[in-house]
Design a protein around this motif. Structure first.
Motif, PDB file in Angstrom:
ATOM      1  N   ARG A 124     -12.963 -53.471 -28.940  1.00 24.47           N
ATOM      2  CA  ARG A 124     -11.972 -52.259 -29.654  1.00 24.47           C
ATOM      3  C   ARG A 124     -11.089 -50.733 -28.918  1.00 24.47           C
ATOM      4  O   ARG A 124     -12.645 -50.382 -28.436  1.00 24.47           O
ATOM      5  CB  ARG A 124     -12.814 -52.482 -31.647  1.00 24.47           C
ATOM      6  N   ASN A 125     -10.646 -50.971 -29.261  1.00 23.84           N
ATOM      7  CA  ASN A 125     -10.024 -49.723 -28.833  1.00 23.84           C
ATOM      8  C   ASN A 125     -10.423 -48.415 -29.526  1.00 23.84           C
ATOM      9  O   ASN A 125     -11.321 -48.473 -30.327  1.00 23.84           O
ATOM     10  CB  ASN A 125      -9.253 -49.194 -27.367  1.00 23.84           C
ATOM     11  N   GLU A 126     -10.205 -46.906 -28.644  1.00 25.76           N
ATOM     12  CA  GLU A 126     -10.546 -45.877 -29.938  1.00 25.76           C
ATOM     13  C   GLU A 126      -9.982 -45.507 -30.849  1.00 25.76           C
ATOM     14  O   GLU A 126     -10.880 -45.403 -31.999  1.00 25.76           O
ATOM     15  CB  GLU A 126     -10.341 -44.949 -28.721  1.00 25.76           C
ATOM     16  N   ALA A 127      -8.266 -45.943 -31.067  1.00 24.37           N
ATOM     17  CA  ALA A 127      -7.885 -45.928 -32.239  1.00 24.37           C
ATOM     18  C   ALA A 127      -8.530 -46.398 -32.766  1.00 24.37           C
ATOM     19  O   ALA A 127      -9.056 -46.167 -34.652  1.00 24.37           O
ATOM     20  CB  ALA A 127      -6.821 -46.053 -32.254  1.00 24.37           C
ATOM     21  N   GLU A 128      -9.030 -48.555 -32.952  1.00 21.04           N
ATOM     22  CA  GLU A 128      -9.696 -48.949 -34.252  1.00 21.04           C
ATOM     23  C   GLU A 128     -10.997 -48.365 -34.518  1.00 21.04           C
ATOM     24  O   GLU A 128     -11.591 -48.610 -35.631  1.00 21.04           O
ATOM     25  CB  GLU A 128      -9.218 -50.292 -33.391  1.00 21.04           C
ATOM     26  N   ILE A 129     -11.731 -48.487 -32.910  1.00 16.92           N
ATOM     27  CA  ILE A 129     -12.555 -47.665 -33.887  1.00 16.92           C
ATOM     28  C   ILE A 129     -12.917 -46.480 -34.553  1.00 16.92           C
ATOM     29  O   ILE A 129     -13.636 -46.301 -35.772  1.00 16.92           O
ATOM     30  CB  ILE A 129     -13.668 -47.459 -32.466  1.00 16.92           C
ATOM     31  N   SER A 130     -11.838 -45.479 -34.571  1.00 14.94           N
ATOM     32  CA  SER A 130     -12.153 -44.310 -35.322  1.00 14.94           C
ATOM     33  C   SER A 130     -11.473 -44.564 -36.513  1.00 14.94           C
ATOM     34  O   SER A 130     -11.631 -44.100 -37.357  1.00 14.94           O
ATOM     35  CB  SER A 130     -10.938 -43.758 -34.344  1.00 14.94           C
ATOM     36  N   ILE A 142     -23.355 -51.224 -36.254  1.00 17.37           N
ATOM     37  CA  ILE A 142     -22.190 -51.555 -35.358  1.00 17.37           C
ATOM     38  C   ILE A 142     -21.622 -50.870 -34.192  1.00 17.37           C
ATOM     39  O   ILE A 142     -21.313 -51.408 -33.330  1.00 17.37           O
ATOM     40  CB  ILE A 142     -20.718 -51.682 -36.338  1.00 17.37           C
ATOM     41  N   PHE A 143     -21.328 -49.287 -34.191  1.00 17.39           N
ATOM     42  CA  PHE A 143     -20.786 -48.247 -33.986  1.00 17.39           C
ATOM     43  C   PHE A 143     -21.760 -47.095 -32.814  1.00 17.39           C
ATOM     44  O   PHE A 143     -21.944 -47.426 -31.546  1.00 17.39           O
ATOM     45  CB  PHE A 143     -20.201 -47.679 -34.901  1.00 17.39           C
ATOM     46  N   GLU A 144     -23.546 -47.864 -33.040  1.00 14.30           N
ATOM     47  CA  GLU A 144     -24.361 -46.995 -31.585  1.00 14.30           C
ATOM     48  C   GLU A 144     -24.785 -48.052 -31.460  1.00 14.30           C
ATOM     49  O   GLU A 144     -25.552 -48.556 -31.722  1.00 14.30           O
ATOM     50  CB  GLU A 144     -25.688 -45.556 -32.676  1.00 14.30           C
ATOM     51  N   PRO A 145     -24.419 -47.427 -29.838  1.00 16.12           N
ATOM     52  CA  PRO A 145     -24.991 -48.311 -29.125  1.00 16.12           C
ATOM     53  C   PRO A 145     -26.403 -48.550 -28.107  1.00 16.12           C
ATOM     54  O   PRO A 145     -26.802 -47.565 -28.937  1.00 16.12           O
ATOM     55  CB  PRO A 145     -24.318 -47.992 -28.036  1.00 16.12           C
ATOM     56  N   TYR A 146     -27.228 -49.470 -28.784  1.00 15.95           N
ATOM     57  CA  TYR A 146     -28.333 -49.741 -28.676  1.00 15.95           C
ATOM     58  C   TYR A 146     -28.731 -51.230 -27.965  1.00 15.95           C
ATOM     59  O   TYR A 146     -27.949 -52.455 -28.467  1.00 15.95           O
ATOM     60  CB  TYR A 146     -28.874 -50.628 -30.130  1.00 15.95           C
TER      61      TYR A 146
END
Length: 487
Positions: free
Chosen positions: A435-441, A461-465
């Motif tokens: 997903r690109n930055e706009a989609e994640i935002s 989902i959003f925090e890399p682990y």
């Protein structure tokens, strides 16, 4: 046991006071099995809530929101990505006891609680001549709430669709503890925003489901199965395009690559074709009325003769089970290649599948890993199983490199990183690839609007682990397949 802040302790004390000790468990031995899911990556947390009613859920969320306590909702815990593990501690909200199933035959609907086991929903529907198609491999154990949270799929999804396609309505609670309903026991819905579909696949980060209304279909009258062997992985996947391009619509179209067949034949001892070994397979099943099955059978056999090396059709229930034996055996037999598995449920468009097969060969050579691959060829949802030994640092490094290349290639081919398991913890490093930055935002803005204090399933989902070199819980879960190792 990890120390908790005075504020969190006060919140937990109030939780016990309002729900009672029978529903709130604080001892480590009582909490242990809810500290992880099928990924088996465990986390410490404060309290386990055994919800039995909607009121239990609402009370838990109101207190959690007031005191800022993280809440992770779970059913059976069959998730393979860590999405049901309490990564940030706090409270685990177990809704598996909310397991009501009511079949509305006249309306062709099932009204169910989030803890209803999917296989039991299917059985209840079939008793009345109805059919709930989504069929994840964990259906004997997984709950509908978890299926909704991850938008689960399964083998029949190419013809019938995934969980989202069968959810008519959801009822439950916002993270604030406020009660909401998205739709009802009716089939049309055009009243305001479709928040129902935001909840589906949100992995428990936007709300908690306490009731679902599911769409049911008439039960198919008959099934017919054929197994076809091919000269190469590429030839098999090219044959998928030929079959679907001819207008046929199988209910199941499963692909087993050469590595998967090796596991089934050489490790598990499954032999399907006399004088023919280590050839990739397509397992095809059709369902419908007898006339439709006759027409499908004729066309499928012609296709198998023109495109395959050999084929076997099932004429009895016993023969059907024999044809399925390779598909069932290949996964547990993969543990002959390593004690750990990274199971990536990627999706590749139909037109890119042959390219994907060629890439898999290159990836395995580059990183010196074995990655048996099988899955749902009709919708491009393949399970790439990267096998490695977790205690070997070099193998962990190579497995990580292979996964990274895999995710980048899948997205470059126009696909995506998950078709039915969701992101959870395991796929978080690759969200920015898919997903690109706009989609994640935009997604984060939705999360902020519905869960302003960020209490529901934080860390997912959003925090890399990175999960591949972490120490896992050594426990056997009811749905774990017993590894098949070389004799």
């Amino acid at each position: 046991m990890a120390r908790i802040s005075k504020k969190r302790q006060l919140a937990t004390d109030k939780l016990v006071e309002q729900l009672g000790a029978r529903k709130v468990k604080l001892e480590e031995d009582e909490k242990y099995m809810a500290s992880f899911d099928s990924l088996k990556l465990g986390f410490a947390y404060d309290a386990l809530v055994l919800a039995r009613t909607e009121k239990d859920v609402g009370t838990t969320l109101k207190l959690a929101n007031e005191y800022g306590v993280p809440v992770t909702t779970r059913g059976a815990g069959t998730s393979l990505t860590g999405s049901a593990a309490p990564a940030k501690g706090g409270w685990v909200l177990d809704v598996s006891r909310m397991d009501r199933i009511k079949i509305e035959r006249t309306k062709s609907m099932a009204v169910v609680g989030p803890g209803a086991v999917v296989g039991k929903i299917q059985a209840a529907a079939e008793e009345l001549g109805l059919f709930y198609p989504p069929d994840p491999s964990s259906l004997k154990y997984s709950t509908i709430g978890g299926n909704i949270a991850c938008n689960a799929g399964g083998m029949r999804c190419a013809k019938y669709g995934v969980t989202r396609d069968f959810v008519l309505a959801l009822e439950g609670f916002l993270p604030t503890g406020e009660k909401v309903s998205w739709g009802g026991e009716y089939k049309k819905f055009a009243t305001g925003y479709n928040v129902r579909d935001l909840w589906i696949g949100s992995e428990g980060t936007l709300g908690v489901v306490t009731k679902a209304v599911l769409r049911l279909l008439p039960k198919p009258e008959k099934k017919w199965t054929i197994l076809v062997a091919f000269d190469s992985d590429v030839k098999a996947l090219e044959a998928v395009q030929v079959l679907l391009g001819s207008g046929q619509n199988p209910s199941i179209l499963e692909f087993l690559d050469t590595n998967s067949v090796y596991c089934a034949e050489e490790i598990a001892g499954v032999k399907l074709f006399e004088g023919l070994s280590l050839k990739p397979l397509l397992l095809v099943e059709f369902d419908g009325n007898p006339a439709q099955i006759r027409a499908d059978k004729k066309k499928a056999i012609e296709w198998a003769k023109e495109n395959g090396l050999a084929y076997r059709e099932a004429k009895t229930a016993k023969e059907t089970e024999t044809l399925w034996s390779a598909r069932r055996a290949c996964s547990p037999a993969m543990f002959s290649m390593g004690d750990s598995k990274i199971n990536e449920d990627i999706v590749v468009p139909l037109e890119s599948q042959a390219k994907f097969a060629r890439f898999l060969v290159q990836m395995q050579k580059k990183w010196k890993v074995n990655a048996p691959t099988f899955g749902h060829a009709a919708d491009g949802n393949f399970h790439v199983n990267i096998m490695y030994t977790r205690s070997d640092k070099d193998e962990c490094r190579r497995a990580k490199g292979a996964v990274s290349d895999l995710m980048k290639k899948v997205c470059a081919l126009g696909g995506t990183i998950s078709g039915e398991h969701g992101i959870g913890l395991a796929k978080t490093p690759f969200m920015t690839v898919a997903r690109n930055e706009a989609e994640i935002s935009a997604m984060k803005a939705i999360k902020k609007a519905l869960d302003p204090k960020g209490i529901l399933n934080p860390g997912k989902i959003f925090e890399p682990y990175e999960v591949w070199d972490k120490t896992l819980e050594k426990v056997k879960l009811p749905w774990d397949k017993k590894p098949i190792l070389p004799k």
